[in-house]
Write a protein that holds these residues in place. Structure first.
Motif, PDB file in Angstrom:
ATOM      1  N   SER A   1       1.083  -0.852   0.295  1.00 48.47           N
ATOM      2  CA  SER A   1      -0.203  -0.673   0.389  1.00 48.47           C
ATOM      3  C   SER A   1       0.957   0.946  -0.329  1.00 48.47           C
TER       4      SER A   1
ATOM      5  N   PRO B   1      -5.088   0.771  -6.590  1.00 51.54           N
ATOM      6  CA  PRO B   1      -5.251   1.186  -4.910  1.00 51.54           C
ATOM      7  C   PRO B   1      -6.769   1.479  -4.053  1.00 51.54           C
ATOM      8  N   GLN B   2      -7.606   0.455  -4.502  1.00 50.43           N
ATOM      9  CA  GLN B   2      -8.747   0.551  -3.403  1.00 50.43           C
ATOM     10  C   GLN B   2      -8.327  -0.501  -2.882  1.00 50.43           C
TER      11      GLN B   2
ATOM     12  N   ARG C   1      -7.560   0.786   4.752  1.00 54.17           N
ATOM     13  CA  ARG C   1      -7.394   2.167   5.708  1.00 54.17           C
ATOM     14  C   ARG C   1      -8.744   1.987   6.126  1.00 54.17           C
ATOM     15  N   THR C   2      -9.047   1.979   5.783  1.00 55.57           N
ATOM     16  CA  THR C   2     -11.151   1.568   6.036  1.00 55.57           C
ATOM     17  C   THR C   2     -10.711   0.802   7.570  1.00 55.57           C
TER      18      THR C   2
ATOM     19  N   GLU D   1      -7.322   1.822   0.243  1.00 56.44           N
ATOM     20  CA  GLU D   1      -8.277   2.195   0.386  1.00 56.44           C
ATOM     21  C   GLU D   1      -8.935   0.825   1.468  1.00 56.44           C
TER      22      GLU D   1
END
Length: 115
Positions: A29, A78-79, A85-86, A82
């Motif tokens: 990431s 990139p999801q 991170r979520t 994400e």
């Protein structure tokens, strides 16, 4: 017949359900990493890292490229970063909630008895 989306999601989360795979995805990431860097940062044996990378490749979460004798990995989307991170935000909230429950989940204050 197509697989229901909830089953596909369950398989996806099973793929994520391993500490080494999560660590690899966290590293990726940040940026592309070589296998030698990931070995250092994960602290696992080469064969074991290779197994976990194969699982991530089959799930199309990572892609490999070769440069000479070195192999480098990157996220396919990139999801994925994400999502991690979520997940961190959710877990931070859950763990914080364990330290001190919200007002509506605390035990009621003891009642004072009337004389």
């Amino acid at each position: 017949m197509s697989v229901p989306l909830y089953r596909s999601k369950a398989e996806f989360f099973k793929t994520l359900g391993h500490p080494v795979r999560i660590r690899v995805l966290e590293l990726l990431s940040e940026r592309e990493h070589g296998v030698s860097e990931m070995l250092r940062d994960t602290g696992v044996e080469p064969a074991y890292l290779s197994q976990q990378l194969a699982v991530l490749r089959r799930a199309d979460l990572v892609v490999a490229r070769r440069e000479g004798t070195a192999v480098y990995y990157a996220l396919t989307s990139p999801q994925v970063a994400e999502l991690l991170r979520t997940a961190r935000l959710i877990l931070t909230g859950v763990l914080a909630g364990r330290a001190e429950p919200p007002d509506d989940h605390r035990a009621p204050a003891p009642r004072e008895e009337s004389p």
